[in-house]
Design an enzyme around this catalytic site. Structure first.
Site, short mmCIF file in Angstrom:
data_model
loop_
_atom_site.label_atom_id
_atom_site.label_comp_id
_atom_site.label_asym_id
_atom_site.label_seq_id
_atom_site.Cartn_x
_atom_site.Cartn_y
_atom_site.Cartn_z
N LEU A 1 0.83 -1.22 0.00
CA LEU A 1 0.00 0.00 0.00
C LEU A 1 0.85 1.25 0.00
CD1 LEU A 1 -2.53 -1.12 2.77
CD2 LEU A 1 -3.03 -0.96 0.33
N GLY A 2 2.03 1.16 0.63
CA GLY A 2 2.88 2.35 0.69
C GLY A 2 4.26 2.01 1.21
N LYS A 3 5.16 2.97 1.03
CA LYS A 3 6.53 2.78 1.47
C LYS A 3 6.99 3.98 2.28
CE LYS A 3 8.81 -0.20 -1.91
NZ LYS A 3 8.18 -0.49 -3.18
N GLY A 4 7.88 3.75 3.20
CA GLY A 4 8.43 4.87 3.96
C GLY A 4 9.82 4.51 4.44
N GLY A 5 10.43 5.39 5.22
CA GLY A 5 11.77 5.15 5.74
C GLY A 5 11.83 3.91 6.61
N GLY B 1 10.04 1.07 6.20
CA GLY B 1 9.77 -0.19 5.50
C GLY B 1 8.55 -0.05 4.62
N VAL C 1 4.13 -0.85 3.90
CA VAL C 1 2.81 -1.18 4.46
C VAL C 1 2.09 -2.07 3.44
CG1 VAL C 1 0.59 -0.28 5.27
CG2 VAL C 1 2.67 1.04 5.65
N LYS D 1 2.19 -2.95 8.71
CA LYS D 1 3.41 -2.16 8.51
C LYS D 1 4.58 -3.07 8.86
CE LYS D 1 4.99 2.17 10.60
NZ LYS D 1 4.39 3.32 11.31
N ASP E 1 4.50 14.09 15.18
CA ASP E 1 4.61 13.96 13.73
C ASP E 1 3.25 14.09 13.06
OD1 ASP E 1 6.08 13.80 11.43
OD2 ASP E 1 6.33 11.62 11.48
#
Ligand SMILES: *[C@@H]1O[C@H](CO)[C@@H](O)[C@H](O)[C@H]1NC(C)=O
Ligand SMILES: *[C@@H]1O[C@H](CO)[C@@H](O)[C@H](O)[C@H]1NC(C)=O
Ligand SMILES: *[C@@H]1O[C@H](CO)[C@@H](O)[C@H](O)[C@H]1NC(C)=O
Ligand SMILES: *[C@@H]1O[C@H](CO)[C@@H](O)[C@H](O)[C@H]1NC(C)=O
Ligand SMILES: *[C@@H]1O[C@H](CO)[C@@H](O)[C@H](O)[C@H]1NC(C)=O
Ligand SMILES: *[C@@H]1O[C@H](CO)[C@@H](O)[C@H](O)[C@H]1NC(C)=O
Length: 846
Positions: free
Chosen positions: A545-549, A551, A553, A566, A663
């Site tokens: 579904l998504g990526k971030g710093g 790892g 999701v 996640k 955040d």
């Protein structure tokens, strides 16, 4: 200038005797209380106005009744001859059931009339809910006293209180409420307090209902240097909103010396007071074709509305949209004919108001309802228990302690002492619903039965509950109680009884072994998943579904329920700490506007968090149009803002110890199936200490560029106001649809960009063009001002999240009321746009 409201209302024999009652009007929504009227004489129709007055007895629980001296009675309309006075208690309140969010003309009338034979001159204060309205000085021989405001109700209850300030006894003769159209008498802030309402005529007759459909009271007035003109012809009123009576607009004044200007003035309490004037204009002279009537309108020496020509036999209302301030409180308006004009200026009628602020918020409504519940359940007839429980402070209900932060934050009740009140019956469970209570003292009463579980649960969370000892030792009856009840209730079902007995048996046996600590680790265990379970859930991490710093999701299913998983990448060392923070926090806090953690996986290097699935992704995707181009409309945006604010508010004040999210940003606000908003990603969250310390110092500044509170960034002081700053940025994104940082803009940072746009004062250039102007100026300005307040560089100046949520709610209300009215107006095909502002309408940027 002019006669006063007081003079008008009272000498009725002269003033109202020839008013025709021919046209019957409806009095829908009118509240007309004749204070002190015996219930058996209620209701009656007042003969001059044909208004139906009722007794005030069912709207309060205190006071005594009286009538003015018999010799004075003939001077007054019947409703003003009787009265209610309040020898007991400091504050006595009327509780009126009104329509919420409705504009009302509220009039209170006070005629002392020597009712007590003491030849006194009572002086006392009048309050609207927790706010002072005015001081009443009801003279013996004077005509009495009336006070009037135009005010929008915030709830469906309106409290009007009389407060003893010295030795004299407060009294009241009548209370009159008249609904007005919402879009008349608009004030930018506060409410409008009556200063004057006159029509220019040498008549001696006041005008009220039914001639005036809103029951405004008009006084006739004509200064010596002016002269009256009048007509027998009908004056048309095409607009049907201010609805001036024919009697008021069929006469007008012009200067006696035709070359002179018309000047009128009025005074306000101080130079800081703001005022609004409503000028009713209709040319009622038959003039020749080659004649013109044209004049400038000059307020305090400044031309505010240049050449104006009244319409012929058609009334227009001129008013200032922006409040006017006057040097030394002296306001002066002049109508001055232009060179081209062959006729002098003219004016038919005039209304003047002063802005009055009612800043103090009422106590939290849930707390108020709970207190009224207590009062009614136990029949506590305490004289101080009237009006708002917490504010103003001097009228705090006895036995309460409140947390009053500032005027804009609804106070909360934090301590309740009901000891030694002869309370009987069960221990009240609903006390548990007063979430802000920290202390309850119920000792010295005759309560019986068990202590409700809800209260015991609250006690575990830190509530200090003081009870008579016997109630605590009564714990054993807690177990017996349900058995007896079940046996009594279900003789037909042996099976149920057996089940209950078995359950009790198990409960008894197991109970000693369940300590608090163990139970929470048990809970933890249930939510813990193995790595292979996580793999199954996500079908081997198939749908990302998504990526971030941190790892990725992934989408998954757990017992047919959709989940978002996640998965933390193994390379991140910071990741583990944040992971732990998030697990600990989310297992502890629960709120409808915080994303729900279903479980987690902590197996060696494999870390994963399992959340509820949020169908509509994050707010940023919607604002930037990444999400298949669909656009969130204005009310949905406000709703999302409110819900996110509530989530943050919960972290700040609902959690113990309080938390700072650190955040807050639009990608961390997730949207569910029906666009319900939830705050996510608590990896950076911190608890902060309560007590004397108002901030925590941190060594690392964490957060996201663009959303980072400059004060936190510079001083490394972390307070909940840092979240408020970040939320302000989110709010700006919601309003403007702009990226937070955009190098292609002249002002790349959204804050600078917004400030520069605000300086131009043009709302349309700030609002998200994707909204296609489908919003109203009232709520959009308010939201924008709120966003600007949130990003104030000084954290102390920023509102708290409670305030923010409250203001956003008001924005939504403003918007909804407007759309509601628009649809009503559309139905009645009403014309608008005649109300001309004589002061230019540019809102000020803050
Ligand atoms: C007075 O008001 C009542 C309703 O309250 C109405 O029925 C009656 O017709 C009115 N009388 C006049 C003379 O308008
Ligand atoms: C005020 O009136 C409303 C409606 O009549 C009622 O529900 C409420 O309980 C009353 N409150 C008080 C304090 O009497
Ligand atoms: C108009 O004014 C004149 C002079 O004041 C007066 O005599 C007359 O009665 C007035 N007419 C009306 C309809 O008020
Ligand atoms: C307007 O017309 C009338 C005759 O109809 C005339 O007597 C008068 O002088 C004219 N006034 C002006 C200002 O032209
Ligand atoms: C509770 O009330 C009793 C009786 O008024 C008093 O003696 C006691 O100190 C109170 N306890 C607390 C904790 O306030
Ligand atoms: C409780 O009852 C006693 C005896 O009936 C009475 O004297 C006392 O005033 C009552 N206290 C309260 C607070 O009502």
């Amino acid at each position: 200038m002019g006669a006063t409201l007081n003079g008008l209302l009272f000498y009725v024999c002269a003033a109202f005797s020839i008013i025709h009652l021919a046209h019957s009007q409806n009095q829908q929504g009118f509240i007309s209380l004749d204070c002190g009227l015996p219930s058996n004489e209620s209701p009656y129709n007042e003969p001059f106005t044909n208004l139906t007055y009722i007794s005030d007895a069912s709207f309060l629980h205190s006071g005594k009744t009286g009538t003015i001296h018999k010799d004075l009675k003939t001077h007054f309309m019947k409703p003003y001859t009787g009265l209610r006075y309040f020898p007991d208690g400091i504050r006595n309140c009327y509780n009126l059931s009104v329509m919420q969010d409705t504009k009302y003309l509220i009039r209170t009338v006070f005629v002392y009339g020597n009712y007590d034979g003491l030849n006194a001159s009572p002086r006392f204060d009048l309050y609207l809910g927790p706010n002072i309205w005015t001081t009443i000085d009801a003279k013996l021989s004077g005509p009495g006293m009336a006070q009037e405001i135009i005010h929008i109700t915030r709830s469906n209850i309106l409290e009007i209180c009389l407060v003893k300030t010295g030795t004299s006894t407060p009294l009241i003769s009548a209370l009159e409420l008249r609904p007005l159209p919402y879009d008349t008498y608009i004030t930018r802030t506060g409410s409008l307090k009556y200063v004057d309402r006159i029509y220019f005529s040498n008549s001696d007759q006041g005008v009220r209902y039914p001639e005036d459909v809103y029951d405004r009271a008009w006084s006739p007035f004509l200064p010596v240097e002016w002269t009256q003109i009048n007509t027998t012809l009908n004056v048309v009123d095409p607009h049907k909103d201010y609805n001036p009576p024919q009697d008021v607009i069929k006469t007008a004044a012009t200067p006696a010396i035709a070359s002179e200007p018309m000047t009128f003035s009025w005074t306000l309490d101080t130079s800081d007071d703001e005022t609004y004037a409503y000028l009713y204009m209709a040319d009622i002279q038959k003039v020749r074709n080659n004649d013109t009537r044209e004049f400038d309108i000059i307020a305090n020496g400044k031309v505010e509305f240049d050449p104006y020509s009244p319409m012929k036999f058609e009334v227009e209302v001129l008013f200032n949209r922006v409040p006017l301030k006057c040097e030394g409180g002296l306001c002066r308006v002049q109508l001055s004919r232009t060179r081209k004009s062959t006729l002098p200026p003219l004016m038919n009628a005039l209304e003047i108001f002063q802005v009055i602020e009612f800043p103090q918020s009422e106590t939290n409504q849930d707390d108020v309802i709970a207190m009224k519940n207590i009062r009614d359940t136990y029949g506590l007839n305490k004289i101080s228990w009237q009006g708002d429980p917490c504010v103003p402070k001097q009228f705090l209900w006895s036995g309460l302690r409140c947390n009053v932060i500032d005027v804009s934050t609804p106070p909360r009740i934090i301590a309740l002492d009901l000891s030694r009140n002869n309370l009987t019956g069960e221990v009240p469970e609903f006390l548990a619903k007063m979430k802000s209570l920290m202390l309850i003292n119920l000792s010295g009463n005759k309560l019986r039965g068990r202590i409700p579980q809800a209260l015991l649960d609250r006690e575990k969370e830190g509530l200090k509950l003081t009870l008579d000892g016997y109630l605590r030792t009564c714990k054993s009856c807690k177990k017996k109680f349900p058995v007896v009840a079940v046996v009594g209730a279900s003789l037909s079902s042996v099976a149920i009884i057996i089940t209950v007995v078995v359950l009790i048996f198990i409960f008894k046996r197991k109970k000693p072994s369940i300590s608090k600590v163990k139970r929470s680790s048990l809970e933890l265990k249930n939510r813990r998943f193995t790595y292979s379970e996580v793999k199954d859930m996500t079908n081997n991490f198939q749908v990302v579904l998504g990526k971030g710093g941190f790892g990725v999701v992934c989408h998954g299913f757990l017992n047919n329920q959709q989940v978002a998983v996640k998965v933390l990448s193994q390379s991140s060392t910071q990741g583990y700490k944040e992971f732990k923070t998030e697990v600990e926090l989310l297992l502890r806090v629960h709120h409808i506007n915080l994303v729900n953690l279903i479980g987690y996986c902590d197996e060696g290097n494999d870390l994963a968090l399992i959340y509820e699935f949020m169908e509509n992704g994050n707010l940023k995707e919607y604002l930037s149009g990444e999400r298949d181009g669909s656009v969130l409309n204005w009310p949905s945006r406000l709703k999302i803002a409110i819900e996110s604010a509530l989530g943050i508010e919960y972290l700040h004040i609902g959690c113990k110890p309080p938390m700072v999210h650190r955040d807050v940003k639009s990608t961390n606000i997730l949207l569910g199936q029906h666009f319900e908003a939830k705050l996510a990603d608590f990896g950076l969250s911190r608890s902060f200490l309560v007590g004397s310390k108002t901030h925590v110092s941190t060594t690392n500044v964490a957060g996201t560029i663009g959303y980072l509170d400059p004060e936190y960034y510079q001083k490394h002081w972390l307070t909940e106001k840092s979240d408020v700053y970040s939320f302000g940025i989110v709010l700006l994104e919601i309003i403007t649809g702009q990226p937070v940082i955009d190098q292609s803009r002249e002002n790349s940072y959204i804050v600078e960009w917004a400030k520069s746009m605000l300086a131009n004062g043009d709302i349309e250039s700030i609002m998200d063009p994707k909204l296609q102007r489908e919003y109203d100026t009232g709520s959009s300005w308010k939201a924008l001002e709120l966003a600007m307040a949130c990003i104030n560089p000084s954290s102390a100046e920023r509102p708290n999240m409670t305030r923010v949520a409250h203001e956003l709610n008001e924005c939504l209300e403003v918007y909804e009321n407007l759309t509601k009215r628009r649809s009503q107006d559309a139905n009645s095909s009403k014309s608008t746009g005649h109300s001309i502002s004589f002061v230019s309408d540019t809102p000020s940027a803050r």
